[in-house]
Enzyme design. Structure first.
Site, PDB file in Angstrom:
ATOM      1  N   ASP A   1      30.549  27.872  -5.876  1.00 33.86           N
ATOM      2  CA  ASP A   1      29.789  28.470  -6.978  1.00 33.86           C
ATOM      3  C   ASP A   1      30.255  27.853  -8.293  1.00 33.86           C
ATOM      4  OD1 ASP A   1      28.441  30.048  -8.787  1.00 33.86           O
ATOM      5  OD2 ASP A   1      28.987  31.946  -7.864  1.00 33.86           O
TER       6      ASP A   1
ATOM      7  N   ASP B   1      23.231  26.086  -8.545  1.00 32.35           N
ATOM      8  CA  ASP B   1      24.668  26.128  -8.807  1.00 32.35           C
ATOM      9  C   ASP B   1      25.482  26.724  -7.659  1.00 32.35           C
ATOM     10  OD1 ASP B   1      23.783  28.720  -9.085  1.00 32.35           O
ATOM     11  OD2 ASP B   1      24.804  29.108 -10.978  1.00 32.35           O
ATOM     12  N   GLU B   2      24.898  26.808  -6.463  1.00 30.33           N
ATOM     13  CA  GLU B   2      25.608  27.342  -5.309  1.00 30.33           C
ATOM     14  C   GLU B   2      25.304  26.533  -4.051  1.00 30.33           C
ATOM     15  OE1 GLU B   2      26.238  32.144  -5.914  1.00 30.33           O
ATOM     16  OE2 GLU B   2      24.622  31.409  -4.628  1.00 30.33           O
TER      17      GLU B   2
END
Length: 351
Positions: A12, A108-109
């Site tokens: 993350d 973003d993960e």
């Protein structure tokens, strides 16, 4: 423990949009920074805030006006999605080169499958992942490692920012039971409050509820999820190269002007697209009597900008309002006929 364990690492990126802006302009480091989805000058909501801003009270979803009132010297920047997609692509490309099984869950993960023999090796792999992200982009990330997606996410959430936590399979039950109910992914504060009204204030309390009790209160699907999550069970596999067919966003109209609501929905929908192009836009109207009316338009071109969603959404709304003047309860916007503009697979967003 078996000879080896297949574990899941959740990667993350820390306050991703805001950190990308710090990367572009190092002078922002140490200052409160918020990246905002602006629907008009000085109007909109925070999409990402760095930890300096968060400590001063700025939160994701907070209106820009409230953020400025809360944090006097906050730096407000507009969302620059093409730039963030470029940074994300570098990160995800590096991860997919280094690991065989990677699910790109959002901009973003990412979930990464790793094989380890013991705790120390899991820590080593976690640090290698963090190094891979930083080397590709200059961005820091937090990594949580566990036996499944649920445990990995909880480990990650408890270690932000720039952290690393490993929960080995034999530690999972204790880890879950020591957590707060609202720290379990997708249960959250509202479900925790409802569990509290059932006499459950801890995970151990909630584990005493039968599946039948949970299903009656929350419905079968969510009841199953809660029952399993309380026991650290999550059988969702990694979704490799899974492609979405559409995105949609709904909101209750309330006392808002329907055209203003379309603006807000368009902004939220644009953020979820993460740079993906679309060719069809649709609107869904739900009236007070729960009747539904929909309308859609196929564009002559592929687009990936917020203004197109706004303009076409408002035109579709205008056409529906001309046909029906019943009171509107909810409005939804949808984009479909998607076209991938980079390598990023499109997974279901559960955050």
């Amino acid at each position: 423990m078996n000879l080896h364990e297949k574990l899941i690492a959740l990667v993350d990126m820390d306050y991703f949009f805001a950190q990308c802006e710090e990367l572009r302009n190092p002078n922002l480091k140490g200052k409160p920074v918020a990246v905002c989805m602006l629907t008009a000058p000085e109007r909109g909501a925070i999409s990402s805030a760095n930890y300096v801003a968060r400590k001063l009270g700025a939160k994701v979803g907070m209106p820009v006006s409230a953020a400025k009132h809360q944090v006097n010297d906050i730096v407000i920047l507009p969302v620059d999605m093409p730039y963030y997609v470029t940074i994300s692509s570098k990160i995800m490309s590096n991860l997919t080169k280094l690991f065989k099984r990677v699910e790109i869950a959002s901009i973003d993960e990412a979930y990464v499958e790793i094989t380890v023999f013991n705790y120390d090796e899991a820590v080593k792999m976690g640090n290698e992942i963090k190094k891979a992200v930083f080397n590709a982009s200059g961005i820091t990330c937090t990594v949580g490692i566990g036996q499944n997606k649920l445990i990995a996410k909880m480990a990650c959430d408890s270690s932000k920012p720039n952290g690393l936590k490993v929960i080995m399979p034999e530690q999972s039950i204790e880890f879950i039971e020591k957590s707060k109910l609202n720290e379990i992914p997708y249960i959250g504060h509202k479900t925790a409050e409802r569990l509290s009204t059932m006499g459950c204030n801890t995970v151990l309390d909630a584990k005493k509820l039968s599946f039948e009790q949970l299903a009656r209160e929350f419905g079968q699907k969510k009841g199953i999820f809660i029952y399993n999550a309380l026991r650290g069970i999550d059988e969702r596999p990694l979704q490799i190269n899974r492609v979405r067919k559409e995105y949609e966003k709904f909101a209750t109209l309330g006392k808002k002007d329907p055209y203003e609501m379309v603006d807000e929905l368009a902004a939220s929908l644009f953020l979820r697209l993460k740079g993906t192009k679309f060719q069809e836009i649709g609107i869904i109207i739900i009236y007070d009597d729960m009747a539904v009316r929909t309308k859609a338009r196929t564009l002559k071109f592929y687009a990936n900008d917020m203004d197109t969603i706004k303009t076409e959404g408002k035109q579709l709304l205008k056409e529906i309002l001309a046909l029906d003047d019943r009171k509107i309860r909810r409005i939804g916007l949808k984009v479909s006929k998607l076209k991938q503009t980079n390598f990023l697979p499109l997974s279901d967003y559960m955050k």
